[in-house]
Design a protein around this motif. Structure first.
Motif, PDB file in Angstrom:
ATOM      1  N   LEU A 121      -1.684   6.842   5.454  1.00 56.31           N
ATOM      2  CA  LEU A 121      -1.446   6.690   4.026  1.00 56.31           C
ATOM      3  C   LEU A 121      -2.548   5.826   3.429  1.00 56.31           C
ATOM      4  N   ALA A 122      -2.943   6.157   2.226  1.00 53.38           N
ATOM      5  CA  ALA A 122      -3.918   5.338   1.508  1.00 53.38           C
ATOM      6  C   ALA A 122      -3.595   5.401   0.026  1.00 53.38           C
ATOM      7  N   ARG A 123      -3.396   4.238  -0.573  1.00 55.30           N
ATOM      8  CA  ARG A 123      -3.193   4.108  -2.022  1.00 55.30           C
ATOM      9  C   ARG A 123      -4.070   2.981  -2.497  1.00 55.30           C
ATOM     10  N   GLY A 124      -5.104   3.301  -3.217  1.00 50.95           N
ATOM     11  CA  GLY A 124      -6.016   2.261  -3.680  1.00 50.95           C
ATOM     12  C   GLY A 124      -6.629   1.562  -2.483  1.00 50.95           C
ATOM     13  N   THR A 125      -6.407   0.271  -2.399  1.00 51.88           N
ATOM     14  CA  THR A 125      -6.937  -0.481  -1.259  1.00 51.88           C
ATOM     15  C   THR A 125      -5.911  -0.630  -0.139  1.00 51.88           C
ATOM     16  N   ASP A 126      -4.672  -0.164  -0.373  1.00 56.12           N
ATOM     17  CA  ASP A 126      -3.639  -0.241   0.655  1.00 56.12           C
ATOM     18  C   ASP A 126      -3.837   0.879   1.670  1.00 56.12           C
ATOM     19  N   ARG A 127      -3.801   0.529   2.916  1.00 52.42           N
ATOM     20  CA  ARG A 127      -3.924   1.493   4.002  1.00 52.42           C
ATOM     21  C   ARG A 127      -2.707   1.341   4.904  1.00 52.42           C
ATOM     22  N   GLY A 128      -2.424   2.356   5.635  1.00 53.05           N
ATOM     23  CA  GLY A 128      -1.317   2.269   6.572  1.00 53.05           C
ATOM     24  C   GLY A 128      -0.988   3.628   7.143  1.00 53.05           C
TER      25      GLY A 128
END
Length: 138
Positions: A121-128
């Motif tokens: 998953l990637a949203r903006g600078t959030d990864r996971g």
């Protein structure tokens, strides 16, 4: 949708990086399934959620989340964590060590769920990543 079929629903429980969060998730899942009349799924669903969330807490350093979704007679249990690396592959059921107290989480998920998987998953600078499994009501 057939008459008397349960309506779809979804819950997300965001947790901190704390081993006690696994118990919070398990108890929350039991309450949600009881409220929605799905108590027959509780024991297996608790096992699956416990394995997914404990992996998220044990193998990452950041926050995590438990996601529960009911739709079309299928309960999807998912765990998000901040580490984008894929989960360690589950050993084949006949190759899992029966002596070890760790390392069998995804093997249990593979054995008890109808299907499981993961995706980054990637949203903006959030990864996971999101690791999920499905459990049918039948």
């Amino acid at each position: 949708m057939p008459q008397n079929a349960p309506e779809p629903w979804e819950y997300t429980l965001h947790i901190t990086h704390d081993p006690r969060a696994v118990t919070v998730c398990r108890r929350t899942l039991r309450l949600i399934l009881t409220i929605h009349g799905l108590i027959r799924l509780t024991d297996v669903a608790e096992l699956l959620a416990t394995e997914l969330i404990s992996n998220a807490v044990r193998h990452t350093k950041g926050p995590a989340a438990l996601r529960l979704r009911w739709r079309d007679g299928v309960l999807r249990i998912g765990a998000w964590d901040a580490n984008p690396e894929p989960p360690d592959p589950a050993p084949l059921l006949d190759q899992a060590s029966t002596d070890s107290e760790t390392g069998r989480g995804l093997t249990l998920v593979q054995a008890c769920a109808d299907v499981w998987g993961w995706h980054p998953l990637a949203r903006g600078t959030d990864r996971g990543k999101y690791v999920w499994c499905d459990l049918g009501a039948a």
